[in-house]
Design an enzyme around this catalytic site. Sequence first.
Site, PDB file in Angstrom:
ATOM      1  N   GLY A  55       0.838  -1.190   0.000  1.00  0.00           N
ATOM      2  CA  GLY A  55       0.000   0.000   0.000  1.00  0.00           C
ATOM      3  C   GLY A  55       0.873   1.239   0.000  1.00  0.00           C
ATOM      4  CE1 TYR A  83       2.064   0.998   6.043  1.00  0.00           C
ATOM      5  CE2 TYR A  83       0.207  -0.543   5.963  1.00  0.00           C
ATOM      6  CZ  TYR A  83       0.868   0.517   6.563  1.00  0.00           C
ATOM      7  OH  TYR A  83       0.347   1.097   7.695  1.00  0.00           O
ATOM      8  CG  HIS A 169       5.187  -6.021  -4.839  1.00  0.00           C
ATOM      9  ND1 HIS A 169       3.990  -5.807  -4.195  1.00  0.00           N
ATOM     10  CD2 HIS A 169       5.945  -4.937  -4.591  1.00  0.00           C
ATOM     11  CE1 HIS A 169       4.015  -4.634  -3.600  1.00  0.00           C
ATOM     12  NE2 HIS A 169       5.180  -4.081  -3.822  1.00  0.00           N
ATOM     13  CG  ASP A 228     -17.169 -10.462 -18.854  1.00  0.00           C
ATOM     14  OD1 ASP A 228     -16.487 -11.498 -18.966  1.00  0.00           O
ATOM     15  OD2 ASP A 228     -16.723  -9.323 -19.037  1.00  0.00           O
ATOM     16  CE  LYS A 369     -13.497 -11.491 -21.158  1.00  0.00           C
ATOM     17  NZ  LYS A 369     -14.603 -10.517 -21.130  1.00  0.00           N
TER      18      LYS A 369
END
Length: 513
Positions: A55, A83, A169, A228, A369
């Site tokens: 964050g 964070y 990350h 969708d 997706k």
Amino acid sequence: MKQELILILDFGGQYTQLIARRVRECHVYSEVVPWTISLSDLLARKPAGVILSGGPSTVQDPSAPMIDPALYEAGIPILGICYGMQMTAHLLGGTVERAKEREYGRVTVRMTDRSGLFGGMKEASSCWMSHTWQIASCPPGFRVIAETDNCPVAAMVNEERKICGVQFHPEVTHTEEGGMLIRNFLFRYCGCSGSWTMNAFADTAVRQIRETVGETGTVLLALSGGVDSSVVAALIHRAIGKRLTCVFVDHGLLRKGESGQVCHVFSHLFPVRFIRADASRRFFDDLKGVTEPEEKRHIIGRDFIEVFKQEAAALGKMDYFAQGTIYPDVIESGQATNAAVIKSHHNVGGLPKELGFTELIEPLRMLFKDEVRALGEALGLPRELVWRQPFPGPGLAIRIIGEVTPEKAEIVRESDAIFREEIAAAGLDRHVNQYFTVLTGIQSVGVMGDERTYDYTIALRAVTTDDFMTADWARLPYDLIARVSARIVNEVPHASRVVLDVTTKPPASIEWE
Ligand code: XMP
């Protein structure tokens, strides 16, 4: 069977949903919740593990978001990312300070202990970093398990309490062994079995829809024929059957065979209460003489809403409105405000409000997706529907340069069908991300038989792309292009020339309008 759950507490990081997706890729169910969730609500969900996201905040800021430290005492394995790790260090007695050198981008991280979290990983691995602050000293009971040239605590762990943190990350693909790290956390620390599938997601979603809608509630859905909304329809059909009403506004600008397929699937395979509003006359009438792309989009968007409203009014009151919103839509709608309007995408997001609905059902809201496609397959939707390439809301209208007429729609529809058939026959339909034909509006001289012709030029557009934000033109085999070209000029009346679009995005966009 009890479903294993990993809860991801969102501290506003850019990649938070990606973490959830990576966990689900390991066949462990995962959901993102706001960091403000109360400890009792969190514990009630009985998570097998918790991940604290990255964050923009810094722990030094008095208003920085902080979890209830009692979470660390709950015996739940915890992984803090960026964070999330700094906050963990701060709350448990370590120190966080401004890094001498900000690290951003790919950085080589040395794993100094490769037994637990980094099991099976290389000694030095390329990882994605994005931080200004970092941990100076670990909290008591923790040890450092990775470092970089600039960051002395690139990862830390307390094995006994199963609490760990990484400064980089693992969820982004630039971190080469990020998947392995996440698997280690799930399987070694949280004891997950990895048995979750899209079928389990469908079961949970069906249960939730039933709980929301109740025994007698009714749901309205705008079905576009795209992936969708079709997946949502199939899901809600499984939950409540014919208490779902699907309204399909056919603007006459769909691809060949599409309208018929939508009608077939939702009348026979998933028999909902299905209403097809054939409004093509109205759309063509309103598009008469219009050549400007944005104006076409606005007219189609407006007509769509009006036709839908008329149909909905005729149905009487419905309790809920369902939408096929998926995660990238949520992001795009949030960010769109600062971006220049290149194309005002035909957007019916305002529809529920216009119809007076306050209650929305959006079961795909946190899926990407490809996850939606996997769900569609799990529900038993036909493969050609589930794997459909993206198709713009205004349909063929923005693939006809200049005025839109039913005749021109027919030319572009037939040529597009030939292109699609040949791409599929060549086995390229899963490799080329979007492909279609465009009626360029240019007429040129030709000769057919012994006659002079003056007919239309069709352009072939085929692109490869990951995100549709940038794209490259697909290097289709010459033989394939030759077959498509020959078939189009032979089989499609008024098409007398075929050209190939060899432009990247940017500077061109994918669609021509
Ligand atoms: P562009 O042409 O902007 O297209 O490079 C990127 C992706 O968006 C689709 N697209 C649209 N989708 N309404 C939509 O729903 C629209 O008005 C629209 N315009 C473009 C396009 O097909 C491609 O996948």
